[in-house]
Scaffold this motif. Structure first.
Motif, short mmCIF file in Angstrom:
data_model
loop_
_atom_site.label_atom_id
_atom_site.label_comp_id
_atom_site.label_asym_id
_atom_site.label_seq_id
_atom_site.Cartn_x
_atom_site.Cartn_y
_atom_site.Cartn_z
N UNK A 125 -50.02 -8.88 64.11
CA UNK A 125 -50.81 -9.56 63.25
C UNK A 125 -50.71 -11.08 63.59
N UNK A 126 -50.94 -11.52 64.85
CA UNK A 126 -51.13 -12.60 65.08
C UNK A 126 -52.28 -13.73 64.80
N UNK A 127 -51.98 -14.79 64.72
CA UNK A 127 -53.06 -15.92 64.43
C UNK A 127 -54.32 -15.88 65.46
N UNK A 128 -53.90 -15.73 66.46
CA UNK A 128 -54.81 -15.55 67.63
C UNK A 128 -54.56 -14.98 68.94
N UNK A 129 -55.29 -14.25 69.71
CA UNK A 129 -55.05 -13.58 70.82
C UNK A 129 -55.79 -14.08 72.10
N UNK A 130 -55.39 -14.68 73.19
CA UNK A 130 -55.79 -15.33 74.28
C UNK A 130 -55.72 -14.05 75.26
N UNK B 160 -52.37 -11.61 78.72
CA UNK B 160 -52.44 -11.82 77.34
C UNK B 160 -51.46 -12.83 76.81
N UNK B 161 -51.95 -13.37 75.61
CA UNK B 161 -50.79 -14.14 74.65
C UNK B 161 -51.12 -14.26 73.32
N UNK B 162 -50.28 -14.19 72.48
CA UNK B 162 -50.45 -14.32 71.14
C UNK B 162 -49.70 -15.56 70.77
N UNK B 163 -50.31 -16.13 69.81
CA UNK B 163 -49.65 -17.04 68.98
C UNK B 163 -49.57 -16.80 67.36
N UNK C 28 -60.02 -13.26 68.96
CA UNK C 28 -59.66 -12.79 70.42
C UNK C 28 -60.47 -13.98 71.22
N UNK C 29 -59.83 -14.85 71.95
CA UNK C 29 -60.23 -15.87 72.53
C UNK C 29 -60.13 -15.18 74.05
N UNK C 30 -61.08 -15.17 74.86
CA UNK C 30 -61.28 -14.36 76.17
C UNK C 30 -62.05 -14.88 77.14
N UNK C 31 -61.68 -14.56 78.31
CA UNK C 31 -62.58 -15.03 79.51
C UNK C 31 -62.26 -14.11 80.76
N UNK C 32 -63.33 -13.89 81.46
CA UNK C 32 -63.12 -12.93 82.65
C UNK C 32 -62.47 -13.79 83.98
N UNK C 33 -61.90 -13.33 84.77
CA UNK C 33 -61.34 -13.92 85.88
C UNK C 33 -61.58 -13.59 87.22
#
Length: 135
Positions: free
Chosen positions: A32-37, A83-86, A61-66
């Protein structure tokens, strides 16, 4: 005043199946994170991955392709997800989605700027810290 900690967790995922990717993310990252990158290789089925992420995470979920992914654990890789969670009770996240960025106009940019400014500063929480991130 004692502030609750900010939990930051990272994961590098090499599974090819979107279902397996999300299962690994759930296993390795905060509950249950506040945001997932998410920094994701474009080799994944992005529609399927997006659908499964939406069903599995209640946070933004904040995402981009690479063109390649980098983590301090594995260095530079391809065909992976980093990925990272805050997570913190003091963290609130607001996202804004830009569709069709190649057609994004100055007028749209000014409207978005005003919306962000209103959301950030028309808040009855003096003394709150704010920051922005554009991906």
């Amino acid at each position: 005043m004692n502030q609750p900690p900010l939990s930051v967790k990272f994961a590098s995922i090499f599974s090819e199946s979107p279902v397996e990717v999300v299962m690994e993310l759930i296993e390795k990252l905060d509950d249950k994170p506040n945001v997932l990158f998410l920094f994701c290789s474009s080799s994944y089925d992005l529609n399927q991955l997006s659908m499964i992420l939406d069903q599995s995470f209640s946070c933004p979920v904040v995402s981009c392709t690479t063109a390649g992914e980098y983590s301090s654990f594995h260095g530079f890789t391809k065909k992976s997800i980093v990925a990272a969670t805050l997570k913190s009770e003091n963290l609130k996240v607001k996202t804004y989605h830009l569709n069709q960025i190649k057609n994004f106009s100055l007028l749209q940019g000014n409207k978005l700027k005003e919306q962000v400014k209103n959301d950030f500063y028309n808040n009855d929480s003096p003394g709150i810290s704010r920051f922005g991130l554009l991906l």
